[in-house]
Design an enzyme around this catalytic site. Sequence first.
Site, PDB file in Angstrom:
ATOM      1  CE  LYS A  41     -25.304   0.533 109.954  1.00  0.00           C
ATOM      2  NZ  LYS A  41     -24.483   1.709 110.291  1.00  0.00           N
ATOM      3  CB  SER A 258     -32.485   1.851 114.349  1.00  0.00           C
ATOM      4  OG  SER A 258     -32.527   1.070 113.180  1.00  0.00           O
TER       5      SER A 258
END
Length: 300
Positions: A41, A258
């Site tokens: 991110k 994830s």
Amino acid sequence: MTVLDLVGNTPLLALTHLDEITPGVAVWGKAEFMNPSGSVKDRAAKAMMLEGIARGELTREKTLVDATSGNTGIAYAMLGAILNYNVRLFMPKNTSAERKRIIRSYGAEIVETDPLEGSDGAYLAVKALVESDSGAYFYPDQYNNRLNPLIHYTTTGQEIWRQTDRRVSHFVASVGTSGSFIGCSRRLKQENAAIKAFMVQPASPFHGIEGTKHMASSIKPGILDESLADGVIAVTTEEAYAMCRQLARREGLYVGVSSGANVAAALKLAATLPAGCSVVTLLCDTGARYVSDTFWDETS
């Protein structure tokens, strides 16, 4: 050089112990946990904040606000500390304690939202705040900001193409905001239209794969382009947890849930492919953000 210069250009790692179960098919993980705040991110957060500053939309008088499941929030908080901007983040109350502690350590503020509403609840809460007083806030809106997939198109996807010597045949990634999947898939398919891209999603609406969405039961991001997906691979929470343990114990990679889901999906796909294929996925964040989770203690 500053911390900002460390974002991107992450290595591509061969999963040599795990891909032994898919002989002839190479499986690779892009080490996005090596970005300075510890996740993929950083790329989008940096792009959105720098554009906001350049356009005069992010000023010292405004507070940056956005909804996050954790990783984008950590990236915003880190960048806010570096660039000296106030950051307030909306996130589900049940987000891991490690993520919240990291965010607060950077000096950012957290507004906790209903855990039963997940990331959608945080998204709706921040939208309501901005609509009530838009002049006080800079709202990048990672779920709908064009820069989110664009930065992966211009950097992550291009890096994968180069690092595989143009041999990547399949790309696999989980979707939350969907920015990394959309941007990488778009770039790779532009380089070679034969490349196939597969979205990874939790197998049910109720799951423990932080940072991902079960799209059928969630608010779909505005940046999502499902036409880029050649298929969807469902992964259970248990499969993601088990793969996290395998990555740590067999590859020496301590990564998050994830990432476990992505590798589990990549191996499922690789098992169906002919020899000579190369499957690339993303190792989205570090496992240090989940260190208190009990699934690490299981032996299987």
